[in-house]
Scaffold this motif. Structure first.
Motif, PDB file in Angstrom:
ATOM      1  N   UNK A 259      -3.430   4.426  -6.783  1.00  0.00           N
ATOM      2  CA  UNK A 259      -4.425   3.760  -5.927  1.00  0.00           C
ATOM      3  C   UNK A 259      -4.577   2.290  -6.345  1.00  0.00           C
ATOM      4  N   UNK A 260      -4.604   2.045  -7.638  1.00  0.00           N
ATOM      5  CA  UNK A 260      -4.700   0.662  -8.134  1.00  0.00           C
ATOM      6  C   UNK A 260      -3.489  -0.129  -7.657  1.00  0.00           C
ATOM      7  N   UNK A 261      -2.309   0.495  -7.742  1.00  0.00           N
ATOM      8  CA  UNK A 261      -1.082  -0.166  -7.304  1.00  0.00           C
ATOM      9  C   UNK A 261      -1.147  -0.481  -5.812  1.00  0.00           C
ATOM     10  N   UNK A 262      -1.623   0.478  -5.015  1.00  0.00           N
ATOM     11  CA  UNK A 262      -1.717   0.266  -3.560  1.00  0.00           C
ATOM     12  C   UNK A 262      -2.648  -0.902  -3.261  1.00  0.00           C
ATOM     13  N   UNK A 263      -3.764  -0.960  -3.967  1.00  0.00           N
ATOM     14  CA  UNK A 263      -4.724  -2.056  -3.780  1.00  0.00           C
ATOM     15  C   UNK A 263      -4.092  -3.397  -4.142  1.00  0.00           C
ATOM     16  N   UNK A 264      -3.405  -3.456  -5.283  1.00  0.00           N
ATOM     17  CA  UNK A 264      -2.826  -4.727  -5.731  1.00  0.00           C
ATOM     18  C   UNK A 264      -1.734  -5.215  -4.784  1.00  0.00           C
ATOM     19  N   UNK A 265      -1.047  -4.286  -4.119  1.00  0.00           N
ATOM     20  CA  UNK A 265      -0.034  -4.702  -3.143  1.00  0.00           C
ATOM     21  C   UNK A 265      -0.693  -5.195  -1.836  1.00  0.00           C
ATOM     22  N   UNK A 266      -1.944  -4.788  -1.606  1.00  0.00           N
ATOM     23  CA  UNK A 266      -2.588  -5.072  -0.315  1.00  0.00           C
ATOM     24  C   UNK A 266      -3.478  -6.313  -0.342  1.00  0.00           C
TER      25      UNK A 266
ATOM     26  N   UNK B 159      -7.426   2.628   4.497  1.00  0.00           N
ATOM     27  CA  UNK B 159      -6.522   3.489   3.739  1.00  0.00           C
ATOM     28  C   UNK B 159      -7.252   4.026   2.502  1.00  0.00           C
ATOM     29  N   UNK B 160      -7.195   5.331   2.309  1.00  0.00           N
ATOM     30  CA  UNK B 160      -7.980   5.943   1.236  1.00  0.00           C
ATOM     31  C   UNK B 160      -7.558   5.494  -0.150  1.00  0.00           C
ATOM     32  N   UNK B 161      -6.228   5.395  -0.350  1.00  0.00           N
ATOM     33  CA  UNK B 161      -5.745   4.985  -1.671  1.00  0.00           C
ATOM     34  C   UNK B 161      -6.181   3.554  -1.976  1.00  0.00           C
ATOM     35  N   UNK B 162      -6.081   2.683  -0.968  1.00  0.00           N
ATOM     36  CA  UNK B 162      -6.486   1.290  -1.185  1.00  0.00           C
ATOM     37  C   UNK B 162      -7.980   1.218  -1.502  1.00  0.00           C
ATOM     38  N   UNK B 163      -8.755   2.025  -0.807  1.00  0.00           N
ATOM     39  CA  UNK B 163     -10.199   2.018  -1.069  1.00  0.00           C
ATOM     40  C   UNK B 163     -10.520   2.497  -2.475  1.00  0.00           C
ATOM     41  N   UNK B 164      -9.835   3.547  -2.904  1.00  0.00           N
ATOM     42  CA  UNK B 164     -10.049   4.050  -4.262  1.00  0.00           C
ATOM     43  C   UNK B 164      -9.611   2.983  -5.281  1.00  0.00           C
ATOM     44  N   UNK B 165      -8.462   2.352  -4.996  1.00  0.00           N
ATOM     45  CA  UNK B 165      -7.979   1.292  -5.876  1.00  0.00           C
ATOM     46  C   UNK B 165      -8.954   0.134  -5.936  1.00  0.00           C
ATOM     47  N   UNK B 166      -9.517  -0.211  -4.788  1.00  0.00           N
ATOM     48  CA  UNK B 166     -10.494  -1.294  -4.733  1.00  0.00           C
ATOM     49  C   UNK B 166     -11.695  -0.978  -5.618  1.00  0.00           C
ATOM     50  N   UNK B 167     -12.175   0.235  -5.515  1.00  0.00           N
ATOM     51  CA  UNK B 167     -13.320   0.629  -6.337  1.00  0.00           C
ATOM     52  C   UNK B 167     -12.975   0.522  -7.828  1.00  0.00           C
ATOM     53  N   UNK B 168     -11.805   1.050  -8.186  1.00  0.00           N
ATOM     54  CA  UNK B 168     -11.430   1.060  -9.607  1.00  0.00           C
ATOM     55  C   UNK B 168     -11.215  -0.362 -10.137  1.00  0.00           C
ATOM     56  N   UNK B 169     -10.547  -1.203  -9.349  1.00  0.00           N
ATOM     57  CA  UNK B 169     -10.232  -2.561  -9.814  1.00  0.00           C
ATOM     58  C   UNK B 169     -11.464  -3.453  -9.824  1.00  0.00           C
TER      59      UNK B 169
ATOM     60  N   UNK C  43       5.063 -10.046  -7.339  1.00  0.00           N
ATOM     61  CA  UNK C  43       5.659 -10.101  -5.997  1.00  0.00           C
ATOM     62  C   UNK C  43       6.836  -9.132  -5.858  1.00  0.00           C
ATOM     63  N   UNK C  44       7.685  -9.120  -6.894  1.00  0.00           N
ATOM     64  CA  UNK C  44       8.909  -8.321  -6.810  1.00  0.00           C
ATOM     65  C   UNK C  44       8.699  -6.881  -7.296  1.00  0.00           C
ATOM     66  N   UNK C  45       7.480  -6.542  -7.706  1.00  0.00           N
ATOM     67  CA  UNK C  45       7.225  -5.177  -8.177  1.00  0.00           C
ATOM     68  C   UNK C  45       6.861  -4.282  -7.005  1.00  0.00           C
ATOM     69  N   UNK C  46       7.377  -3.055  -7.003  1.00  0.00           N
ATOM     70  CA  UNK C  46       6.925  -2.084  -6.007  1.00  0.00           C
ATOM     71  C   UNK C  46       5.630  -1.462  -6.494  1.00  0.00           C
ATOM     72  N   UNK C  47       4.939  -0.759  -5.598  1.00  0.00           N
ATOM     73  CA  UNK C  47       3.726  -0.049  -6.013  1.00  0.00           C
ATOM     74  C   UNK C  47       4.071   0.933  -7.127  1.00  0.00           C
TER      75      UNK C  47
END
Lengths: 304, 146
Positions: free
Chosen positions: A289-296, A189-199, A246-250
């Motif tokens: 993207x950071x949010x998507x990564x943290x949820x994944x 997933x592109x957003x997760x990958x971008x989030x991974x890079x940033x985080x 846990x209870x937070x949405x992206x």
């Protein structure tokens, strides 16, 4: 007989010392790392500056507004290993990085090696920055050169034995300086990958949010599970899906990074205040993207 | 009669945290909860999640302003720990700084009440000034403990 044992012991000690000397030697980037870099882009460099949050440590303590763009140094990080002082990284020729080349800068960020070939202490989070792209570093370096110079001379680190043996950082790096990704994802997933890079890279979130070993290395197997505050009282929260998020949405996470407010409208606090102010300056897609990564990422119990 | 007693008891139980907050740690936590709730109204307004309501906005700013009254007195010596307090030791070691941060929040919310913004744009000006207080104060004077 005793004489023979003694001689053997001395020889072994010499061999160990020579091995430690070689194993602890600073290593730098090869010339090929610098090949084919496009011209630096200041706008992209500024984004990397906010993503990296350089000013959170390198602006003068208590800096407000535009002072946050003056990388004067001087902030104390009081750790278990001693007191580290953030150096002046403004373009000043005497007190800052005015005489550094891009190669010097890239070696500090990716290899933790200073301009004189010395090891830098990992209070400077090169263990994360090592994952940054050379092009991003080149853009960031170009942007940093446009910032105001400061002649402030930051204090030297105050470290006790054995942490004051700089050469020993070379051995530490063999254990903890790793350039690969921390989390492996099945999907691309592109957003997760971008989030991974940033985080995992410029954002260096893991440096505070991941627990450390006794000698200060990040425990990557419990990545982002929260940790004792490395610089004072309290804890840094678990930001895996097994913790308070846990209870937070992206969307909640992205909104927090933008506004500083939790879903309960509690506010950001402590050292995260400066981080969040920088994150608020990123494009919205990067916060998402950071949010998507943290949820994944894998869930862990609290690491503190 | 039985019902009345039961209802009164139930009401008292529900209301008891407010009526009998007890320790200073609990009192200040309740005060901050009220600020958080007011912030919910304001932030949702700013995001456009709820329609602009000048009266609700004024009430929220007023709730925040009320919270600042006698707030510093809820941090007496001896309440540095206990009851899951997240108060930073700096509140006691840098009392002047803490008190001036609370004063600033009092002034900014009082100005917002006086400005009585009637539309979203006017509101956002006041909201921006007020909201900054949250993170500025929590940066220095709150410590997350779990």
């Amino acid at each position: 007989m005793i004489r023979r044992i003694f001689i053997t012991a001395v020889l072994l000690a010499i061999v160990a010392a020579v091995a430690a000397w070689f194993l602890s030697a600073p290593t730098t980037l090869s010339q090929t790392a610098f090949a084919d870099l496009p011209d630096a882009d200041l706008a992209r460099g500024e984004e990397m500056f906010w993503a990296g949050g350089c000013n959170s440590c390198h602006a003068a303590p208590g800096a407000k507004g535009d002072e946050k763009l003056v990388m004067a140094g001087g902030l104390a990080l009081k750790s278990d290993f001693g007191d580290f002082y953030a150096p002046n990284i403004s373009p000043d020729k005497d007190a800052g990085l005015g005489n550094w080349s891009f190669s010097d800068f890239a070696n500090s960020m990716k290899m933790g090696v200073g301009r004189d070939g010395e090891h830098l202490y990992p209070a400077f989070p090169y263990t994360s920055y090592t994952r940054m792209d050379m092009q991003d570093l080149n853009d960031l370096w170009a942007y940093m050169k446009t910032l105001p110079a400061s002649s402030n001379v930051a204090p030297a680190h105050e470290l006790g034995f054995p942490f004051n043996i700089r050469r020993a950082v070379g051995l530490w790096k063999r254990l903890y300086l790793k350039s690969g990704s921390v989390v492996r994802f099945a999907s691309s997933d592109e957003a997760i990958q971008r989030g991974q890079y940033l985080v995992e890279g410029p954002g260096h979130c893991g440096e505070c949010h991941t627990p450390r070993s006794l000698i200060g290395g990040l425990k990557l197997d419990v990545w982002l599970s929260g940790a004792k505050n490395p610089d004072g009282e309290g804890v840094i929260p678990n930001i895996t899906p097994g913790g308070g998020l846990k209870s937070w949405s992206a969307g909640d996470i992205a909104y927090y990074l933008e506004s500083g407010f939790t879903p309960d409208f509690d506010s950001v606090g402590g050292s995260m205040v400066s981080v969040q102010a920088n994150m608020a300056k990123l494009p919205a897609a990067d916060r998402e993207a950071i949010a998507a990564y943290l949820k994944a990422i894998p869930a862990h119990g609290n690491g503190y | 009669m039985k019902y009345t007693v039961a209802l009164t008891l139930a009401a008292a139980l529900v209301a008891s945290p407010v009526l009998a907050a007890g320790t200073p740690q609990e009192e200040r936590q309740l005060t901050m909860k009220s600020v958080g709730q007011a912030m919910g109204t304001l932030a949702k307004t700013a995001k456009g999640e709820i329609n602009y309501d000048a009266a609700a906005v004024a009430k929220a700013f007023q709730t925040m302003n009320d919270a600042t009254k006698n707030f510093v007195e809820k941090f007496p010596e001896g309440t540095e720990t206990g009851h899951d307090t997240e108060a930073s030791p700096k509140i006691w070691s840098d009392r002047t700084g803490f008190e001036s941060a609370v004063d600033k929040f009092g002034n900014d919310t009082s100005n917002a009440v006086a400005a009585a913004p009637q539309d979203l744009d006017a509101f956002k000006v006041q909201f921006g000034k007020v909201a900054k207080n949250c993170s500025t104060c929590h940066e220095a004077y709150r410590v997350k403990k779990n």
